[in-house]
Motif scaffolding. Sequence first.
Motif, PDB file in Angstrom:
ATOM      1  N   UNK A  26     -38.531  28.604  63.950  1.00 20.82           N
ATOM      2  CA  UNK A  26     -37.516  27.640  64.375  1.00 20.82           C
ATOM      3  C   UNK A  26     -36.510  27.399  63.255  1.00 20.82           C
ATOM      4  N   UNK A  27     -36.992  27.273  62.026  1.00 23.43           N
ATOM      5  CA  UNK A  27     -36.087  27.064  60.893  1.00 23.43           C
ATOM      6  C   UNK A  27     -35.161  28.269  60.709  1.00 23.43           C
ATOM      7  N   UNK A  28     -35.698  29.467  60.857  1.00 23.46           N
ATOM      8  CA  UNK A  28     -34.883  30.672  60.720  1.00 23.46           C
ATOM      9  C   UNK A  28     -33.858  30.754  61.843  1.00 23.46           C
ATOM     10  N   UNK A  29     -34.232  30.375  63.053  1.00 17.62           N
ATOM     11  CA  UNK A  29     -33.318  30.431  64.191  1.00 17.62           C
ATOM     12  C   UNK A  29     -32.170  29.437  64.026  1.00 17.62           C
ATOM     13  N   UNK A  30     -32.438  28.272  63.465  1.00 14.84           N
ATOM     14  CA  UNK A  30     -31.397  27.265  63.302  1.00 14.84           C
ATOM     15  C   UNK A  30     -30.349  27.689  62.278  1.00 14.84           C
ATOM     16  N   UNK A  31     -30.707  28.616  61.396  1.00 16.37           N
ATOM     17  CA  UNK A  31     -29.758  29.105  60.396  1.00 16.37           C
ATOM     18  C   UNK A  31     -28.839  30.187  60.955  1.00 16.37           C
ATOM     19  N   UNK A  32     -29.203  30.738  62.125  1.00 16.98           N
ATOM     20  CA  UNK A  32     -28.419  31.814  62.716  1.00 16.98           C
ATOM     21  C   UNK A  32     -27.356  31.270  63.664  1.00 16.98           C
ATOM     22  N   UNK A  33     -26.248  31.993  63.796  1.00 15.87           N
ATOM     23  CA  UNK A  33     -25.249  31.587  64.793  1.00 15.87           C
ATOM     24  C   UNK A  33     -25.769  31.910  66.192  1.00 15.87           C
ATOM     25  N   UNK A  34     -25.249  31.235  67.207  1.00 13.57           N
ATOM     26  CA  UNK A  34     -25.688  31.544  68.568  1.00 13.57           C
ATOM     27  C   UNK A  34     -25.491  33.029  68.872  1.00 13.57           C
ATOM     28  N   UNK A  35     -26.499  33.604  69.509  1.00 14.02           N
ATOM     29  CA  UNK A  35     -26.422  35.022  69.844  1.00 14.02           C
ATOM     30  C   UNK A  35     -27.786  35.552  70.227  1.00 14.02           C
ATOM     31  N   UNK A  36     -27.864  36.866  70.355  1.00 13.14           N
ATOM     32  CA  UNK A  36     -29.088  37.512  70.820  1.00 13.14           C
ATOM     33  C   UNK A  36     -30.242  37.342  69.827  1.00 13.14           C
TER      34      UNK A  36
END
Length: 67
Positions: A26-36
């Motif tokens: 979840x922490x890694x996902x929050x650092x990414x821009x919206x996308x695949x």
Amino acid sequence: MTKKRNRTRPAMSLQERLDKFTEDARAAAMKLPPGAERHALLQKVRDGEAAAQMDRALFPPDPQHPK
């Protein structure tokens, strides 16, 4: 001569490992821009949470034994 299997037990329980995985993902996902890629990580988080719920349902921490 055959090689013996490594039969060590994990240091953490399955529940603890699933919780850590979901927190990290979840922490890694929050650092990414919206996308695949973010969507895929969030799907893994949902899968990990579902696995944790199934583990809790199948193996409750304090099972009730009949007397």
